[in-house]
Design a protein around this motif. Structure first.
Motif, PDB file in Angstrom:
ATOM      1  N   UNK A 219       0.877  -1.396   0.109  1.00 45.87           N
ATOM      2  CA  UNK A 219      -0.146   0.062   0.107  1.00 45.87           C
ATOM      3  C   UNK A 219       0.853   1.285  -0.001  1.00 45.87           C
ATOM      4  N   UNK A 220       0.470   2.231  -0.692  1.00 42.47           N
ATOM      5  CA  UNK A 220       0.953   3.629  -0.595  1.00 42.47           C
ATOM      6  C   UNK A 220       1.437   4.110   0.883  1.00 42.47           C
ATOM      7  N   UNK A 221       0.499   3.696   1.728  1.00 43.23           N
ATOM      8  CA  UNK A 221       0.705   4.254   3.103  1.00 43.23           C
ATOM      9  C   UNK A 221       1.948   3.715   3.660  1.00 43.23           C
ATOM     10  N   UNK A 222       1.939   2.332   3.461  1.00 45.17           N
ATOM     11  CA  UNK A 222       3.023   1.371   4.208  1.00 45.17           C
ATOM     12  C   UNK A 222       4.406   1.695   3.569  1.00 45.17           C
ATOM     13  N   UNK A 223       4.330   1.959   2.290  1.00 45.12           N
ATOM     14  CA  UNK A 223       5.575   2.247   1.472  1.00 45.12           C
ATOM     15  C   UNK A 223       6.257   3.643   1.913  1.00 45.12           C
ATOM     16  N   UNK A 224       5.199   4.612   1.956  1.00 49.08           N
ATOM     17  CA  UNK A 224       5.656   5.933   2.561  1.00 49.08           C
ATOM     18  C   UNK A 224       6.331   5.886   3.850  1.00 49.08           C
ATOM     19  N   UNK A 225       5.641   5.044   4.929  1.00 52.68           N
ATOM     20  CA  UNK A 225       6.209   5.165   6.305  1.00 52.68           C
ATOM     21  C   UNK A 225       7.610   4.399   6.154  1.00 52.68           C
ATOM     22  N   UNK A 226       7.703   3.263   5.406  1.00 52.72           N
ATOM     23  CA  UNK A 226       8.674   2.436   5.348  1.00 52.72           C
ATOM     24  C   UNK A 226      10.157   3.338   4.866  1.00 52.72           C
ATOM     25  N   UNK A 227       9.662   4.008   3.638  1.00 53.39           N
ATOM     26  CA  UNK A 227      10.836   5.147   3.213  1.00 53.39           C
ATOM     27  C   UNK A 227      11.127   6.039   4.212  1.00 53.39           C
ATOM     28  N   UNK A 228      10.306   6.657   4.940  1.00 52.04           N
ATOM     29  CA  UNK A 228      10.612   7.542   6.166  1.00 52.04           C
ATOM     30  C   UNK A 228      11.402   6.745   7.181  1.00 52.04           C
ATOM     31  N   UNK A 229      11.180   5.653   7.522  1.00 53.86           N
ATOM     32  CA  UNK A 229      11.858   4.867   8.604  1.00 53.86           C
ATOM     33  C   UNK A 229      13.235   4.659   8.206  1.00 53.86           C
ATOM     34  N   UNK A 230      13.455   4.197   6.817  1.00 61.29           N
ATOM     35  CA  UNK A 230      14.945   4.009   6.495  1.00 61.29           C
ATOM     36  C   UNK A 230      15.588   5.454   6.579  1.00 61.29           C
ATOM     37  N   UNK A 231      14.977   6.507   5.972  1.00 65.13           N
ATOM     38  CA  UNK A 231      15.589   7.695   6.155  1.00 65.13           C
ATOM     39  C   UNK A 231      16.069   8.054   7.422  1.00 65.13           C
ATOM     40  N   UNK A 232      15.193   7.700   8.358  1.00 63.23           N
ATOM     41  CA  UNK A 232      15.421   8.027   9.932  1.00 63.23           C
ATOM     42  C   UNK A 232      16.599   7.317  10.306  1.00 63.23           C
ATOM     43  N   UNK A 233      16.676   5.890   9.972  1.00 69.29           N
ATOM     44  CA  UNK A 233      17.789   4.980  10.115  1.00 69.29           C
ATOM     45  C   UNK A 233      19.125   5.405   9.650  1.00 69.29           C
ATOM     46  N   UNK A 234      19.227   6.154   8.640  1.00 65.28           N
ATOM     47  CA  UNK A 234      20.279   6.589   7.769  1.00 65.28           C
ATOM     48  C   UNK A 234      20.778   7.943   8.737  1.00 65.28           C
ATOM     49  N   UNK A 235      19.625   8.983   8.988  1.00 68.98           N
ATOM     50  CA  UNK A 235      20.095   9.875   9.964  1.00 68.98           C
ATOM     51  C   UNK A 235      20.656   9.721  11.273  1.00 68.98           C
ATOM     52  N   UNK A 236      19.889   8.709  11.781  1.00 67.55           N
ATOM     53  CA  UNK A 236      20.534   8.224  13.209  1.00 67.55           C
ATOM     54  C   UNK A 236      21.651   7.667  13.072  1.00 67.55           C
ATOM     55  N   UNK A 237      22.096   6.757  12.154  1.00 75.12           N
ATOM     56  CA  UNK A 237      23.451   6.267  12.032  1.00 75.12           C
ATOM     57  C   UNK A 237      24.612   7.184  11.956  1.00 75.12           C
ATOM     58  N   UNK A 238      24.303   8.292  10.560  1.00 71.84           N
ATOM     59  CA  UNK A 238      25.280   9.242  10.637  1.00 71.84           C
ATOM     60  C   UNK A 238      25.507  10.174  11.947  1.00 71.84           C
ATOM     61  N   UNK A 239      24.409  10.189  12.387  1.00 71.12           N
ATOM     62  CA  UNK A 239      24.546  11.245  13.765  1.00 71.12           C
ATOM     63  C   UNK A 239      25.359  10.637  14.821  1.00 71.12           C
ATOM     64  N   UNK A 240      24.832   9.164  14.950  1.00 76.45           N
ATOM     65  CA  UNK A 240      25.674   8.267  16.147  1.00 76.45           C
ATOM     66  C   UNK A 240      27.190   8.095  15.687  1.00 76.45           C
ATOM     67  N   UNK A 241      27.800   8.427  14.533  1.00 77.06           N
ATOM     68  CA  UNK A 241      29.235   8.358  14.224  1.00 77.06           C
ATOM     69  C   UNK A 241      29.724   9.861  14.398  1.00 77.06           C
ATOM     70  N   UNK A 242      28.886  10.856  14.230  1.00 75.46           N
ATOM     71  CA  UNK A 242      29.385  12.254  14.204  1.00 75.46           C
ATOM     72  C   UNK A 242      29.443  12.730  15.815  1.00 75.46           C
ATOM     73  N   UNK A 243      28.290  12.354  16.422  1.00 74.44           N
ATOM     74  CA  UNK A 243      28.163  12.847  18.132  1.00 74.44           C
ATOM     75  C   UNK A 243      28.934  11.833  18.841  1.00 74.44           C
ATOM     76  N   UNK A 244      30.037  12.522  19.571  1.00 72.84           N
ATOM     77  CA  UNK A 244      30.970  11.719  20.472  1.00 72.84           C
ATOM     78  C   UNK A 244      29.919  11.455  21.719  1.00 72.84           C
ATOM     79  N   UNK A 245      29.796  10.108  22.430  1.00 71.79           N
ATOM     80  CA  UNK A 245      28.998   9.449  23.472  1.00 71.79           C
ATOM     81  C   UNK A 245      27.760   9.008  22.946  1.00 71.79           C
ATOM     82  N   UNK A 246      27.605   8.705  21.602  1.00 73.75           N
ATOM     83  CA  UNK A 246      26.262   8.051  21.279  1.00 73.75           C
ATOM     84  C   UNK A 246      26.590   6.819  21.452  1.00 73.75           C
ATOM     85  N   UNK A 247      25.488   6.065  21.974  1.00 76.90           N
ATOM     86  CA  UNK A 247      25.564   4.563  22.237  1.00 76.90           C
ATOM     87  C   UNK A 247      25.038   3.597  20.898  1.00 76.90           C
TER      88      UNK A 247
END
Length: 305
Positions: A219-247
């Motif tokens: 469904x369009x809603x599921x695909x949109x949510x999945x795309x947003x979640x994947x983007x979130x994971x990418x952002x969190x992963x990048x920030x995790x390596x940029x910010x010191x102390x991230x677990x």
């Protein structure tokens, strides 16, 4: 001399009211209402014929009663938010008390900072050998935070994702998911020797649950949510390596556990009575684990004061 009729009437009425005060007439028994499903049951029934729940006590009935005292929309999400905020305020007050106001340092990342020693005493997750001796730390660490920016970001994510997962799985299973994924994150973190606090492992767990629930949906809603979640994971992963102390280990452990549980659990509300019972049981197990862990936390803190 006989009393006047009017006086006799008043006297009889007064004597009648007086007798009713000391003698109660047996009342006719009325049908009971099942505390779990709301069905009418017999006056002497001990179990509901509709759902099989006990008419005196059951987990479903207790959950139903407890829900009356909580917000009608996303009650567990608001409860988690409240606990995290209260623990942050408590940690900040203790930090200010023992540091003379110097513990809540300046700068964006250090604004409203909590002293490491205070979080250690209040239940931060420690390296694995210490956590095994004090396993309640796997849970209490979820509700502790290192500073105002830390709790602000986590609570923003919680209020963004939490209600969605709670509506999808129901409050009881949602709370179970939140606690279990948080514990899984700190299992991974402590195994690699980290001292850590924060709800981010649980929040990544909720992201994993949603990603698992939307995988394979066209469904369009599921695909949109999945795309947003994947983007979130990418952002969190990048920030995790940029910010010191991230677990990052807690993030990875929570996400993996959430994805696995999302694949195992049906992504809907309980469909029948047996599913509702199992869901309530999971919620109560998680709630009891949190309550016991906080009990050990305060007992340990008082012992070391």
């Amino acid at each position: 001399m006989p009393l006047p009729v009017r006086w006799r009437y008043k006297l009889d009425r007064w004597l009648n009211e007086l007798s009713q005060m000391f003698h109660s007439e047996p009342k006719q028994a009325s049908p009971k209402i099942c505390p779990a499903c709301g069905a009418l049951v017999g006056t002497t029934a001990t179990k509901c014929f509709q759902c099989g729940a006990s008419t005196t006590f059951s987990l479903s009935a207790a959950s139903r009663t407890l829900s009356r005292w909580m917000p009608q929309t996303s009650p567990v999400t608001y409860a988690i938010l409240t606990i995290c905020c209260l623990m942050y305020v408590l940690s900040l007050v203790i930090t200010l008390k023992f540091s003379g106001g110097e513990g809540a340092g300046g700068g964006l990342m250090n604004l409203g900072g909590i002293a490491t020693q205070i979080n250690f005493r209040l239940g931060a997750s420690l390296p694995f050998t210490y956590n095994v001796q004090q396993p309640w730390r796997f849970i209490t660490a979820i509700f502790l935070h290192g500073g105002l920016f830390h709790i602000g970001m986590n609570m923003w994510v919680l209020m963004d994702i939490g209600p969605m997962v709670e509506e999808m799985y129901g409050s009881a299973r949602y709370f179970f998911l939140f606690v279990v994924t948080g514990v899984s994150g700190y299992l991974a973190s402590s195994f690699f020797g980290h001292l850590s606090v924060g709800a981010s492992g649980s929040l990544l767990g909720l992201v994993g649950v949603l990603l698992a629930a939307t995988t394979g949906r066209k469904s369009m809603a599921a695909q949109a949510l999945r795309s947003a979640l994947i983007r979130w994971l990418v952002y969190i992963g990048v920030l995790g390596f940029l910010f010191r102390g991230t677990d990052n280990f807690a993030h990875a452990g929570g996400f993996a556990a959430g994805y696995l549980l999302g694949r195992l659990m049906a992504d809907r509300l309980p469909a029948d009575t047996s599913e509702r019972r199992r869901a309530d049981l999971l919620g109560w197990i998680a709630g009891l684990a949190v309550a016991v862990s906080f009990g050990f936390m305060f007992f340990s803190y008082l012992q070391n004061t």
